[in-house]
Write a protein that holds these residues in place. Structure first.
Motif, PDB file in Angstrom:
ATOM      1  N   GLN A  56       2.532   1.777  -3.436  1.00 49.76           N
ATOM      2  CA  GLN A  56       1.521   2.122  -4.432  1.00 49.76           C
ATOM      3  C   GLN A  56       1.042   3.565  -4.258  1.00 49.76           C
ATOM      4  N   LYS A  57       0.891   3.976  -2.997  1.00 53.33           N
ATOM      5  CA  LYS A  57       0.461   5.348  -2.702  1.00 53.33           C
ATOM      6  C   LYS A  57       1.517   6.353  -3.174  1.00 53.33           C
ATOM      7  N   LEU A  58       2.785   6.069  -2.874  1.00 55.51           N
ATOM      8  CA  LEU A  58       3.855   6.978  -3.290  1.00 55.51           C
ATOM      9  C   LEU A  58       3.998   7.040  -4.807  1.00 55.51           C
TER      10      LEU A  58
ATOM     11  N   ASP B  94       0.812  -1.225   0.000  1.00 53.70           N
ATOM     12  CA  ASP B  94       0.000   0.000   0.000  1.00 53.70           C
ATOM     13  C   ASP B  94       0.841   1.269   0.000  1.00 53.70           C
ATOM     14  N   LYS B  95       1.885   1.324   0.837  1.00 55.60           N
ATOM     15  CA  LYS B  95       2.709   2.538   0.917  1.00 55.60           C
ATOM     16  C   LYS B  95       3.414   2.822  -0.403  1.00 55.60           C
TER      17      LYS B  95
ATOM     18  N   GLN C  28       0.343  13.973 -12.287  1.00 62.26           N
ATOM     19  CA  GLN C  28       0.641  12.590 -11.928  1.00 62.26           C
ATOM     20  C   GLN C  28       1.388  11.914 -13.069  1.00 62.26           C
TER      21      GLN C  28
ATOM     22  N   ASN D 129       1.548   6.679  -6.962  1.00 61.29           N
ATOM     23  CA  ASN D 129       0.434   7.510  -7.428  1.00 61.29           C
ATOM     24  C   ASN D 129       0.614   8.979  -7.104  1.00 61.29           C
ATOM     25  N   GLU D 130       1.306   9.282  -6.025  1.00 61.63           N
ATOM     26  CA  GLU D 130       1.491  10.675  -5.611  1.00 61.63           C
ATOM     27  C   GLU D 130       2.663  11.360  -6.302  1.00 61.63           C
TER      28      GLU D 130
END
Length: 93
Positions: free
Chosen positions: A70-72, A67-68, A82, A74-75
């Motif tokens: 994937q979040k980074l 999750d971490k 993006q 996307n950010e």
């Protein structure tokens, strides 16, 4: 070259975001699944290549799909836009 010749070109998102403000070009089309350009990590067999850092490679691979990571992904932005779309947790239909 495309701007000089007033033509069309197919490019990746990173190149477009890096150069679009420097050129007189317009984005005509984006987002089609047929244009999807995935990045992948391929782990090398540590039995065949015993000197590689296989534990580090596995840790990096795991981090990318968690999750971490994937979040980074996307950010991450270039010029406020993006750059990548993380999709490790999507299921195919």
């Amino acid at each position: 070259m495309t701007a000089e010749m007033q033509g069309y070109t197919l490019t990746d998102r990173g190149t477009w975001l890096a150069y679009n403000s420097k050129l007189d070009l317009s984005l005509l089309y984006q987002g089609d699944k047929a244009l999807f350009n995935p990045y992948q990590v391929i782990l090398v067999n540590p039995e065949r290549y015993p000197t590689i850092n296989s534990k580090g490679a596995k840790a990096f691979s795991n981090w990318l799909v968690e999750d971490k990571g994937q979040k980074l992904i996307n950010e991450f932005r270039l010029n406020g836009k993006q750059l990548f779309v993380a999709n490790a947790n999507e299921t195919s239909s």
